[in-house]
Design a protein around this motif. Structure first.
Motif, PDB file in Angstrom:
ATOM      1  N   GLU A  78       0.812  -1.210   0.000  1.00  0.00           N
ATOM      2  CA  GLU A  78       0.000   0.000   0.000  1.00  0.00           C
ATOM      3  C   GLU A  78       0.855   1.274   0.000  1.00  0.00           C
ATOM      4  N   GLY A 195     -11.359  -5.448   2.555  1.00  0.00           N
ATOM      5  CA  GLY A 195     -10.442  -4.557   3.270  1.00  0.00           C
ATOM      6  C   GLY A 195     -10.640  -3.117   2.843  1.00  0.00           C
ATOM      7  N   LYS A 197     -10.463  -0.418   4.420  1.00  0.00           N
ATOM      8  CA  LYS A 197      -9.510   0.542   4.967  1.00  0.00           C
ATOM      9  C   LYS A 197      -8.484   0.942   3.920  1.00  0.00           C
ATOM     10  N   ASP A 198      -8.114   0.004   3.048  1.00  0.00           N
ATOM     11  CA  ASP A 198      -7.125   0.258   2.002  1.00  0.00           C
ATOM     12  C   ASP A 198      -7.763   0.765   0.706  1.00  0.00           C
ATOM     13  N   PHE A 253     -15.981  -3.716   8.238  1.00  0.00           N
ATOM     14  CA  PHE A 253     -15.209  -3.776   7.000  1.00  0.00           C
ATOM     15  C   PHE A 253     -14.576  -2.440   6.621  1.00  0.00           C
ATOM     16  N   THR A 256     -11.203  -2.464   8.104  1.00  0.00           N
ATOM     17  CA  THR A 256     -10.465  -3.710   7.891  1.00  0.00           C
ATOM     18  C   THR A 256      -9.399  -3.516   6.815  1.00  0.00           C
ATOM     19  N   ALA A 257      -8.166  -3.938   7.118  1.00  0.00           N
ATOM     20  CA  ALA A 257      -7.095  -3.898   6.114  1.00  0.00           C
ATOM     21  C   ALA A 257      -7.256  -5.076   5.161  1.00  0.00           C
ATOM     22  N   ALA A 258      -6.545  -5.028   4.058  1.00  0.00           N
ATOM     23  CA  ALA A 258      -6.709  -6.063   3.040  1.00  0.00           C
ATOM     24  C   ALA A 258      -5.829  -7.286   3.276  1.00  0.00           C
ATOM     25  N   GLN A 259      -4.567  -7.066   3.631  1.00  0.00           N
ATOM     26  CA  GLN A 259      -3.635  -8.188   3.532  1.00  0.00           C
ATOM     27  C   GLN A 259      -2.657  -8.304   4.695  1.00  0.00           C
ATOM     28  N   SER A 264      -7.209  -9.029   8.764  1.00  0.00           N
ATOM     29  CA  SER A 264      -7.403  -8.455   7.431  1.00  0.00           C
ATOM     30  C   SER A 264      -8.461  -9.250   6.680  1.00  0.00           C
ATOM     31  N   SER A 265      -8.898  -8.725   5.551  1.00  0.00           N
ATOM     32  CA  SER A 265      -9.912  -9.457   4.781  1.00  0.00           C
ATOM     33  C   SER A 265      -9.386 -10.814   4.322  1.00  0.00           C
ATOM     34  N   GLU A 277     -13.991 -13.562  -0.611  1.00  0.00           N
ATOM     35  CA  GLU A 277     -13.286 -12.304  -0.848  1.00  0.00           C
ATOM     36  C   GLU A 277     -13.094 -12.133  -2.347  1.00  0.00           C
TER      37      GLU A 277
END
Length: 431
Positions: A78, A195, A197-198, A253, A256-259, A264-265, A277
């Motif tokens: 990110e 995610g 958040k990202d 969500f 929530t971050a992705a990774q 994370s998701s 996902e």
């Protein structure tokens, strides 16, 4: 690799740390006529097998080319685009770096920041990588990056959670997807992890609705004009509004971050806290890095984004594309292109698959892909009449960021379908 690989999977390349400064200057002042050459390499694989893969691959290259030293820097996915743009603009770019393509690459070409590698691609690379794969990195008859991984997008899911909810087969239409979500909720299972958040992971839902609502011509024309005035762009947002109204996403969500991490998701799917996902084909590797035993999720499955009603897009079309690596304009050409050719050799691409659980671009190496989910994704990719690059890549960084942010606003009930279009057009007008 893009997006985690762009993560720990797929072209995956993931990352997290600070910048090094040597940039292109390290290589540009070194002689390539038998003298020592030092290059810098930025990727986004910061942990686990992905980081180990790049360390061992660089070491193997240095052993084959003893006059070349590569200083490797891993940067959180990110953070990568912003830090890379800063480095490019300051004239202190890394010699080799992850290339996402699309409008982002076009801007680098226009600024004179990328090396044309057309006359340096090895015969083996041309033979083992399809011309169509290279096409994503071509402009005006020149090639500016070496492809590394194939990244078809779709919905990754837990077969065990589907079975627990009584879901037979996989959804092929939005009605079937909504029915599956209802069944999962009845079992107190979060249906879809995202995610937000990202930003970009949430925006992928809009991308795919746009792929179904808009024709191929409309998507491609918008890459040239950066005008989003076709009614399909608003209709795609309305599809997303309707979907969001069913409350399909995991609790919390928006933060929530992705990774990154079990929460994370990708981590929610890895730990059976959510059933699905939507993500590119780097996701299996990310998911594998977040399971309790840090091994591939044994019940992982994949299916393409469902068909929608009334759109002008082909229901078999996909979001996806290719991730690869570019040389900066000031990099030592022979050393840099030797490295690009080296990393796509069959043995290195096979090792790439094992490290990232992602589809390599080398056709001879694709025989090692043994997971059913990646076989399914690759087959759908090969059968797709049209594969669009991710829209935040296709339309460039400024438009992409505005698009992603406005989608999150819609999901947070702070914006609408019309707002997505207006915000995106405003960003395009600013250039």
């Amino acid at each position: 690799m893009t997006r985690k690989i762009r993560a720990a999977a797929a072209i995956a390349l993931i990352g997290a740390t600070a910048l090094v400064a040597s940039g292109c200057s390290a290589g540009s002042d070194a002689s390539e006529d038998g003298g020592k050459v030092t290059m810098t390499f930025w990727h986004n694989s910061t942990t686990g097998p992905g980081k180990a893969y790049w360390a061992s691959t660089v070491k193997a290259f240095e052993e084959k080319y003893p006059n070349v030293t590569i200083k490797t820097q891993a940067i959180q996915n990110e953070d990568l685009d912003g830090k890379l743009q800063t480095a490019l603009n300051s004239g202190d770019a890394p010699d080799v770096f992850l290339q996402r393509g699309g409008g982002k690459m076009d801007a680098m070409i226009a600024a004179g920041q990328l090396m044309d590698i057309s006359d340096s691609i090895s015969a083996d690379a041309k033979k083992s990588i399809s011309a169509g794969t290279f096409a994503g990195y071509e402009k005006d008859g020149k090639t500016y990056a070496m492809p590394g991984a194939v990244l078809p997008e779709g919905i990754w899911y837990s077969k065990d959670l589907f079975k627990e909810a009584g879901i037979e087969g996989t959804p092929t239409t939005m009605d079937e997807l909504n029915d599956a979500i209802t069944k999962l909720k009845a079992k107190d299972i979060d249906p879809v992890a995202v995610g937000a958040k990202d930003a970009w992971p949430a925006a992928r839902w809009y991308y795919n609705f746009a792929l179904r609502e808009c024709s191929q011509k409309t998507l491609e024309d918008a890459a040239k004009s950066l005008k989003f005035d076709n009614a399909c762009w608003t209709k795609a947002g309305e599809q997303l509004e309707d979907f969001n109204a069913t409350k399909p996403f995991n609790n919390g969500f928006l933060t929530t971050a992705a990774q990154q991490g079990a929460g994370s998701s990708a981590g929610l799917l890895a730990n059976h806290k959510a059933a699905m996902e939507l993500m590119g084909a780097w996701d299996p590797g990310v998911i594998a890095s977040l399971t309790p035993d840090a091994k591939p999720l044994p019940d992982l499955g994949w299916f393409p984004f469902p068909a929608t009603d009334g759109g002008k897009g082909d229901p078999k079309s996909m979001m996806g594309g290719v991730d690869g690596n570019s040389c900066s304009a000031q990099a030592p050409k022979k050393a840099c292109t030797d490295f690009l050719n080296f990393i796509v050799q069959k043995d290195n691409q096979e090792a790439y698959y094992k490290a990232f659980n992602a589809i390599p671009v080398n056709k001879e190496a694709q025989s090692v892909v043994d997971s059913d989910y990646l076989k399914s994704a690759l087959a759908a990719y090969q059968d797709a009449p049209f594969v669009s690059q991710y829209l935040d890549t296709l339309y460039g960084q400024n438009v992409g960021n505005a698009l992603n942010t406005s989608v999150v606003d819609l999901l947070a009930d702070k914006g609408s379908a019309k707002d997505i279009v207006e915000t995106t057009n405003q960003a395009a007008a600013k250039g």
